[in-house]
Design a protein around this motif. Structure first.
Motif, PDB file in Angstrom:
ATOM      1  N   LEU A   1      28.220  -6.911 -56.981  1.00  0.00           N
ATOM      2  CA  LEU A   1      27.641  -7.401 -58.075  1.00  0.00           C
ATOM      3  C   LEU A   1      26.784  -6.000 -58.772  1.00  0.00           C
ATOM      4  N   ARG A   2      26.941  -6.043 -60.128  1.00  0.00           N
ATOM      5  CA  ARG A   2      26.126  -5.082 -60.910  1.00  0.00           C
ATOM      6  C   ARG A   2      25.121  -5.709 -61.874  1.00  0.00           C
ATOM      7  N   PHE A   3      23.925  -5.647 -61.435  1.00  0.00           N
ATOM      8  CA  PHE A   3      22.930  -6.336 -62.303  1.00  0.00           C
ATOM      9  C   PHE A   3      22.692  -5.611 -63.527  1.00  0.00           C
ATOM     10  N   ALA A   4      21.919  -6.331 -64.416  1.00  0.00           N
ATOM     11  CA  ALA A   4      21.679  -5.594 -65.901  1.00  0.00           C
ATOM     12  C   ALA A   4      20.844  -4.217 -65.847  1.00  0.00           C
ATOM     13  N   ASP A   5      20.006  -4.124 -64.609  1.00  0.00           N
ATOM     14  CA  ASP A   5      19.230  -3.054 -64.634  1.00  0.00           C
ATOM     15  C   ASP A   5      20.118  -1.926 -64.026  1.00  0.00           C
ATOM     16  N   GLY A   6      21.131  -2.105 -63.422  1.00  0.00           N
ATOM     17  CA  GLY A   6      22.025  -1.245 -62.929  1.00  0.00           C
ATOM     18  C   GLY A   6      22.141  -1.067 -61.401  1.00  0.00           C
ATOM     19  N   THR A   7      21.392  -1.829 -60.797  1.00  0.00           N
ATOM     20  CA  THR A   7      21.390  -2.277 -59.403  1.00  0.00           C
ATOM     21  C   THR A   7      22.673  -3.008 -58.954  1.00  0.00           C
ATOM     22  N   GLU A   8      23.273  -2.408 -57.904  1.00  0.00           N
ATOM     23  CA  GLU A   8      24.531  -2.846 -57.238  1.00  0.00           C
ATOM     24  C   GLU A   8      24.376  -3.342 -55.852  1.00  0.00           C
ATOM     25  N   LEU A   9      25.127  -4.516 -55.593  1.00  0.00           N
ATOM     26  CA  LEU A   9      25.305  -5.032 -54.343  1.00  0.00           C
ATOM     27  C   LEU A   9      26.524  -5.267 -53.888  1.00  0.00           C
ATOM     28  N   HIS A  10      26.886  -4.619 -52.747  1.00  0.00           N
ATOM     29  CA  HIS A  10      28.206  -4.836 -52.362  1.00  0.00           C
ATOM     30  C   HIS A  10      28.076  -5.345 -51.098  1.00  0.00           C
ATOM     31  N   GLY A  11      28.746  -6.914 -50.799  1.00  0.00           N
ATOM     32  CA  GLY A  11      28.303  -7.814 -49.686  1.00  0.00           C
ATOM     33  C   GLY A  11      29.622  -8.195 -49.045  1.00  0.00           C
ATOM     34  N   TYR A  12      29.515  -8.380 -47.626  1.00  0.00           N
ATOM     35  CA  TYR A  12      30.425  -8.687 -46.858  1.00  0.00           C
ATOM     36  C   TYR A  12      30.150 -10.043 -45.900  1.00  0.00           C
ATOM     37  N   GLY A  13      30.560 -11.024 -45.896  1.00  0.00           N
ATOM     38  CA  GLY A  13      30.217 -12.196 -44.932  1.00  0.00           C
ATOM     39  C   GLY A  13      31.362 -13.248 -44.921  1.00  0.00           C
TER      40      GLY A  13
ATOM     41  N   LEU B   1      26.790 -19.592 -47.364  1.00  0.00           N
ATOM     42  CA  LEU B   1      26.934 -18.150 -47.403  1.00  0.00           C
ATOM     43  C   LEU B   1      26.020 -17.468 -46.146  1.00  0.00           C
ATOM     44  N   THR B   2      27.035 -16.765 -45.097  1.00  0.00           N
ATOM     45  CA  THR B   2      26.310 -15.853 -44.214  1.00  0.00           C
ATOM     46  C   THR B   2      26.965 -14.586 -44.386  1.00  0.00           C
ATOM     47  N   ARG B   3      26.136 -13.648 -44.327  1.00  0.00           N
ATOM     48  CA  ARG B   3      26.170 -12.172 -44.782  1.00  0.00           C
ATOM     49  C   ARG B   3      26.376 -11.247 -43.277  1.00  0.00           C
ATOM     50  N   LEU B   4      27.467 -10.678 -43.312  1.00  0.00           N
ATOM     51  CA  LEU B   4      27.440  -9.592 -42.236  1.00  0.00           C
ATOM     52  C   LEU B   4      26.546  -8.154 -42.789  1.00  0.00           C
ATOM     53  N   ARG B   5      26.824  -7.899 -43.735  1.00  0.00           N
ATOM     54  CA  ARG B   5      26.427  -6.688 -44.389  1.00  0.00           C
ATOM     55  C   ARG B   5      26.098  -6.850 -45.746  1.00  0.00           C
ATOM     56  N   MET B   6      24.842  -6.211 -46.219  1.00  0.00           N
ATOM     57  CA  MET B   6      24.824  -5.965 -47.670  1.00  0.00           C
ATOM     58  C   MET B   6      24.199  -4.495 -48.172  1.00  0.00           C
ATOM     59  N   ASP B   7      25.116  -3.971 -48.851  1.00  0.00           N
ATOM     60  CA  ASP B   7      24.637  -2.629 -49.365  1.00  0.00           C
ATOM     61  C   ASP B   7      24.259  -2.496 -50.808  1.00  0.00           C
ATOM     62  N   PHE B   8      22.983  -2.070 -50.925  1.00  0.00           N
ATOM     63  CA  PHE B   8      22.320  -1.838 -52.399  1.00  0.00           C
ATOM     64  C   PHE B   8      22.278  -0.650 -52.881  1.00  0.00           C
ATOM     65  N   VAL B   9      22.820  -0.495 -54.190  1.00  0.00           N
ATOM     66  CA  VAL B   9      22.660   1.003 -54.740  1.00  0.00           C
ATOM     67  C   VAL B   9      21.679   0.714 -55.867  1.00  0.00           C
ATOM     68  N   PRO B  10      20.501   1.513 -55.830  1.00  0.00           N
ATOM     69  CA  PRO B  10      19.635   1.354 -57.057  1.00  0.00           C
ATOM     70  C   PRO B  10      20.276   2.005 -58.504  1.00  0.00           C
ATOM     71  N   PRO B  11      19.642   1.663 -59.491  1.00  0.00           N
ATOM     72  CA  PRO B  11      19.983   2.178 -60.664  1.00  0.00           C
ATOM     73  C   PRO B  11      20.034   3.704 -60.645  1.00  0.00           C
ATOM     74  N   ALA B  12      20.911   4.072 -61.701  1.00  0.00           N
ATOM     75  CA  ALA B  12      21.002   5.585 -61.576  1.00  0.00           C
ATOM     76  C   ALA B  12      19.673   6.383 -62.034  1.00  0.00           C
ATOM     77  N   GLY B  13      19.383   7.262 -61.256  1.00  0.00           N
ATOM     78  CA  GLY B  13      18.252   8.100 -61.358  1.00  0.00           C
ATOM     79  C   GLY B  13      16.904   7.542 -60.585  1.00  0.00           C
ATOM     80  N   GLN B  14      17.163   6.200 -59.872  1.00  0.00           N
ATOM     81  CA  GLN B  14      16.209   5.762 -58.975  1.00  0.00           C
ATOM     82  C   GLN B  14      16.340   6.029 -57.469  1.00  0.00           C
ATOM     83  N   GLU B  15      15.538   6.513 -56.679  1.00  0.00           N
ATOM     84  CA  GLU B  15      15.606   6.702 -55.191  1.00  0.00           C
ATOM     85  C   GLU B  15      15.875   5.204 -54.439  1.00  0.00           C
ATOM     86  N   ARG B  16      16.547   5.476 -53.441  1.00  0.00           N
ATOM     87  CA  ARG B  16      16.210   4.041 -52.425  1.00  0.00           C
ATOM     88  C   ARG B  16      15.102   3.832 -52.042  1.00  0.00           C
TER      89      ARG B  16
END
Length: 139
Positions: free
Chosen positions: A92-104, A124-139
């Motif tokens: 998923l890529r949200f309007a603010d640029g945040t991205e989620l890559h999930g598995y489950g 929906l059960t999740r095994l893993r969710m990886d978040f990437v912040p919008p460009a220019g923002q730290e985790r």
């Protein structure tokens, strides 16, 4: 088409209609009284097909999404009911640029109604969710 194939077609449409934001067609996949549990992803438990569509539009309606479901384990529990587990991956890529890559996994139930098989519940059960912040923002 046999029952197992019909249920596989429903889940394929589930992914396609969600990702293309075809909400009218997506709504037709569910029994009116469907119960959806996304609490494992930070979501909610939603009862009712119309309410679920509202929930999705408000949470991912503006996001670019890609959903894949794999390796179905479908069990016919009667001539009109079934259950299934699907391995899933979503991006998923949200309007603010945040991205989620999930598995489950999706844990679904189905019922054959007058107009065919419908989803009656999904957890929906999740095994893993990886978040990437919008460009220019730290985790």
């Amino acid at each position: 088409m046999d029952d197992l194939e019909a249920i596989k077609q429903i889940k394929a449409r589930y992914c396609r209609f969600m990702d293309t934001k075809d909400w009218d067609s997506y709504r037709q996949l569910f029994a009116d009284d469907v119960v959806i549990d996304t609490t494992d992803s930070g979501g909610a438990i939603v009862t009712g097909a119309d309410e679920f569509i509202e929930f999705l539009v408000s949470t991912i309606g503006n996001a670019v999404t890609v959903h894949h479901c794999h390796t179905p384990e479908i069990h016919l529990t009667s001539s009109t009911e079934a259950s299934g587990v699907w391995a899933m991956e979503d991006m998923l890529r949200f309007a603010d640029g945040t991205e989620l890559h999930g598995y489950g996994h999706y844990h679904d139930t189905y019922r054959r109604l007058g107009d065919g098989w419908k989803i009656t519940s999904s957890t929906l059960t999740r095994l893993r969710m990886d978040f990437v912040p919008p460009a220019g923002q730290e985790r």
